[in-house]
Design a protein around this motif. Structure first.
Motif, PDB file in Angstrom:
ATOM      1  N   LYS A  81       6.226  14.760  -0.891  1.00 41.13           N
ATOM      2  CA  LYS A  81       7.632  14.957  -1.248  1.00 41.13           C
ATOM      3  C   LYS A  81       8.523  13.791  -0.843  1.00 41.13           C
ATOM      4  N   LEU A  82       8.007  12.868  -0.016  1.00 38.10           N
ATOM      5  CA  LEU A  82       8.864  11.861   0.596  1.00 38.10           C
ATOM      6  C   LEU A  82       8.849  10.502  -0.109  1.00 38.10           C
TER       7      LEU A  82
ATOM      8  N   VAL B 242       0.857  -1.191   0.000  1.00 37.33           N
ATOM      9  CA  VAL B 242       0.000   0.000   0.000  1.00 37.33           C
ATOM     10  C   VAL B 242       0.889   1.235   0.000  1.00 37.33           C
ATOM     11  N   HIS B 243       0.621   2.133  -0.930  1.00 30.80           N
ATOM     12  CA  HIS B 243       1.380   3.387  -1.031  1.00 30.80           C
ATOM     13  C   HIS B 243       0.415   4.538  -0.738  1.00 30.80           C
ATOM     14  N   ALA B 244       0.808   5.405   0.193  1.00 30.56           N
ATOM     15  CA  ALA B 244      -0.047   6.520   0.605  1.00 30.56           C
ATOM     16  C   ALA B 244       0.552   7.843   0.117  1.00 30.56           C
TER      17      ALA B 244
ATOM     18  N   LYS C  15      10.015  11.924  -7.905  1.00 27.16           N
ATOM     19  CA  LYS C  15      10.439  12.638  -9.119  1.00 27.16           C
ATOM     20  C   LYS C  15       9.766  12.057 -10.351  1.00 27.16           C
ATOM     21  N   GLU C  16       9.692  10.734 -10.412  1.00 25.89           N
ATOM     22  CA  GLU C  16       9.016  10.101 -11.549  1.00 25.89           C
ATOM     23  C   GLU C  16       7.528  10.437 -11.556  1.00 25.89           C
TER      24      GLU C  16
END
Length: 828
Positions: free
Chosen positions: A713-714, A705-707, A719-720
């Motif tokens: 910014k973290l 899971v990505h929040a 950047k992608e």
């Protein structure tokens, strides 16, 4: 060598034959005989006797030495065990104060050769009483003669230790050996049938009882009634009861308790009256059965009347079962406050609670979120011995999680030395219900690592965790586990699967699960209707509701709430009004606060704000924050400042610390360009110490899971992600997308407003999904707030350009974006 020495001596041949016979039964018993029989400091006797019994070089003894040793043993026997032997021979076992004494006497009768069927039968009973069923069975199997009394003792032993199947096997063996059972055997074996719910065996035994002439024995008949009750054959039990030539109190109690526990409280009440009419005075057991029956059927007032009668009769004072039945009844029927009050009275009366009392009271604390009372009971548990019991540990975990005290619940869980599946389920469910979905899934995986086998309750507890974070892949894996391992397909597991798939955006998969269900309850239909509603499929929800009624299932209040919510999401105003009024017209149900809130939301979303406000004014009770919140949200959608201010004033009074209400009002002012009013609202929030809840979006990729938060910014791929957003922004603008800066609550320049919109969490999650998934793969995002209008428009363009289906679940509903369109039809 030992046998050869004995045969040469030709001394005490009776003892020797007995010793040889029993050595194969228990060699250790003989080896310890000297230690048990010879404890006096008699010179040389102890070592001589030990050698005779296999402890040394017996071949070195002369015949005279053997004679002397055995004679001295006889003397010691007469001095040391005479009284105990007489106790055995007269069946007075009161002097058996330890298992060692039983062993000692067994050793004596072996050595002395006094074994007979009477003593051996008594020893079988003694071994069983002291917990050594193995010794009892070995002795029984070696008995040369076994009459009905011997069989009674060995069967009693197996009953005492809960070996029900072995009891039935022994009964069959007894019959094969031609021993006829009597009125002592039948009640014991019937008890085993009752514990195993072996109705066919019980009926066969009933036939044997009739053939044996014991059908009129009151104790046998009581046992028959009990087994029929526990096998669910209440009519058979009643036939036995009606044919009884005489009935004692236990007969009435057995029949009354069977009716009461089986939910047939009217039959129990009739029998209770008949009992009194026949001058049979009820006792505490009778009244406990009636109290339990009334409570289980939801008739708590009737139960309490009987309970109070008991309290006023000296001879019928309530015992722990009476108090527990009443407390559990209150707790199970939603009278949680009364349950806690009664527990306090019980404590003051000096009656000590049992495990069921404790767990029922903790359940009431959980439902009331009465954390302090729960902690007081926890303190009492710690001071007693209940804290070691797994059922109390589970109840404590449930209480703490019900009160929102997750850390306390985890401490209880971690301190339990023995964790059964019920305890694991309580902790997993607690995490899920309190929004700690990742913790629930982590604990579920740990449960499997320590090889605790999950059951259907585990599945129903962990699936909501997958639903909470829209973790479709993990939900599918659990579904596969259920199919692969054959976990009990209880209806609540199917219901949890429907809910999980619906909340993960797979409404078609949810419907397939629904269609495959072998049986459905009201929760199944309601879950599917809810799923259709949040996905904007209002007409499908209404069609399913109609189908449900055609199958004979009656809707409840929750079902109506879901139907009205589905109408609201789909803009079906007239249909919603019709269903609202049919609650009282066709189903004799007065609408509650939840249904009125749905109607305010329905009318408000449709722009009929004046009607929504009048709806509130005509309510038969005071509106709560939920209703005013629905009106404020509708005012935000339609930019109605006047109605919004009126709703906000009510909300500021009802819940002054809810930051969401101030944020909604500031959005209404910002959309109208009233920046001074926006500043005033922000100042109020600052003075109250309130902050706007940050927007956050989640996406599951490769089981992780990505929040993302606004302006993230973290993240390692940030950047992608921004590079992908730049590319997308250019493409969708060429396709006609224009940023809607009305959704920015800051009085700044246009470019800065566009940048703020550009960094919304939904867009970041979508960009991440496009980077890290294969072309054509659906992208699923969950957002904790209502999706803003600009993100909604941008996502429609992205779905067309990227040729992807994008599914977003916001705080209210699902949006399915495909080929430039959204399933909501821009109505949300």
């Amino acid at each position: 060598m030992l046998h050869f020495t004995f045969m040469l001596s030709r001394i005490h041949q009776r003892k020797i034959m007995c010793l040889c016979q029993y050595q194969s039964f228990n060699a250790n018993l003989i080896a310890t005989a000297s230690a048990l029989l010879i404890e006096e400091p008699i010179q040389n006797l102890q070592s001589n006797e030990s050698n005779i019994n296999g402890g040394g070089a017996a071949a070195d003894f002369t015949e005279s030495q053997l004679k002397e040793s055995l004679m001295r043993m006889d003397n010691v026997k007469n001095q040391r065990v005479g009284s105990e032997v007489r106790a055995l021979e007269t069946h007075n076992c009161a002097s058996m104060k330890s298992f060692a004494e039983v062993k000692k006497f067994h050793s004596y009768i072996i050595l002395n050769g006094t074994a007979n069927i009477l003593l051996e039968t008594k020893l079988v009973d003694l071994y069983s009483e002291w917990g050594s069923l193995e010794d009892a069975r070995q002795l029984f199997d070696k008995m040369l003669q076994r009459n009905v009394f011997a069989w009674t003792e060995i069967i009693s032993g197996y009953i005492r230790h809960g070996y029900w199947e072995e009891t039935l096997a022994l009964y069959c063996q007894m019959q094969e050996e031609g021993v006829r059972p009597d009125h002592f055997i039948f009640p014991k074996v019937l008890r085993a049938c009752a514990q195993l719910a072996a109705s066919q065996d019980a009926k066969e035994m009933h036939g044997c009882i009739i053939r044996s002439g014991y059908e009129s024995n009151v104790y046998v008949e009581n046992a028959l009634m009990d087994v029929y009750m526990k096998c669910g054959s209440i009519q058979d039990a009643r036939r036995v009861f009606d044919k009884m030539p005489q009935r004692i109190l236990i007969s009435w109690n057995t029949m009354t308790a069977g009716y009461a526990h089986g939910g047939q409280i009217n039959d129990a009440s009739e029998l209770f009256r008949q009992m009194q009419h026949e001058n049979m005075e009820p006792d505490v057991v009778t009244l406990n059965a009636m109290v339990t029956g009334y409570a289980n059927c939801g008739q708590c007032d009737e139960a309490f009347k009987l309970f109070q009668q008991m309290r006023h009769e000296k001879s019928l004072q309530p015992n722990v079962i009476s108090w527990t039945a009443m407390i559990a009844g209150y707790s199970q029927n939603g009278h949680h406050g009364k349950a806690l009050e009664l527990f306090h009275e019980m404590h003051q009366s000096g009656v000590k609670p049992n495990l069921h009392t404790i767990t029922s009271t903790l359940s009431a604390c959980a439902r009331l979120a009465a954390l302090q009372r729960g902690k007081e009971i926890h303190g009492y548990i710690v001071r007693s011995t209940y804290n070691l019991h797994s059922s109390v540990g589970s109840a404590l975990v449930t209480m703490y999680t019900g009160c929102g005290s997750i850390e306390d619940a985890r401490q209880v869980f971690d301190k339990m030395t023995e964790k059964n599946v019920v305890l694991w389920n309580a902790m997993i469910a607690g995490y899920s219900q309190n929004g700690y979905s990742s913790h629930a899934l982590k604990l579920f995986r740990h449960m499997q690592l320590v090889q605790v086998k999950p059951n259907s309750v585990t599945m129903a507890s962990v699936l909501p965790a997958c639903a909470g974070l829209a973790l479709l892949q993990q939900g599918k894996e659990i579904h596969d586990y259920i199919v692969r391992t054959g976990v009990d397909n209880s209806v609540f597991v199917w219901n949890a699967l429907i809910d999980m798939y619906a909340k993960c955006g797979c409404i078609n998969k949810a419907r397939r699960v629904f269609d495959k269900m072998p049986e459905r309850d009201i929760v199944s239909w309601t879950a599917m209707i809810t799923g259709y509603g949040v996905h904007g499929h209002g007409k499908d929800a209404l069609a399913l509701f109609s189908e449900m009624q055609q199958t004979g299932i009656k809707p409840n209040r929750i079902t109506f709430t879901c139907v009205l919510s589905a109408c609201s999401h789909a803009g079906l105003v007239d249909e919603g009004l019709d269903y609202f009024y049919c609650m009282s017209r066709d189903h004799q149900m007065k609408p509650s606060m939840e249904q009125y809130a749905c109607m305010v939301d329905l009318l408000g979303r449709a722009g009929r704000l004046d009607e929504a406000q009048k709806f509130i004014d005509k309510m038969p009770f005071q509106p709560n924050a939920c209703l005013w919140g629905a009106l404020l949200s509708a005012s935000r959608i339609h930019s109605n400042i006047q109605v919004g201010e009126y709703a906000a004033e009510q909300l500021y009074e009802l819940e002054p610390e809810n930051a969401g209400n101030y944020v909604l009002m500031s959005k209404i002012y910002a959309a109208a360009g009233r920046w001074d009013d926006v500043s005033k609202v922000r100042k109020i929030m600052e003075d109250l110490g309130l902050k706007k809840p940050p927007g956050c979006s989640w996406i599951e990729v490769k089981n992780r899971v990505h929040a993302f938060v606004q302006g993230e910014k973290l993240h390692p791929q940030i950047k992608e992600i921004y590079a992908k957003l730049d590319s997308l922004a250019g493409e969708i603008k060429k396709a006609g997308y224009v940023p809607d800066t009305n959704f920015v609550l800051h009085d700044v320049g246009v470019e800065e407003k566009e940048f703020i919109l550009y960094c919304h969490s939904e867009k970041l999650a979508i960009a991440f999904g496009l980077i890290n998934t294969f072309p054509g793969t659906p992208i699923r995002v969950i957002n904790n707030l209502r999706m803003c209008g600009d993100c909604h428009t941008a996502t429609k363009f992205i779905s067309k350009i990227a040729e992807r289906e994008i599914i977003i679940r916001d705080a209210n509903r699902f949006h399915h974006f495909l080929d430039g369109h959204c399933s909501c039809g821009d109505y949300w």
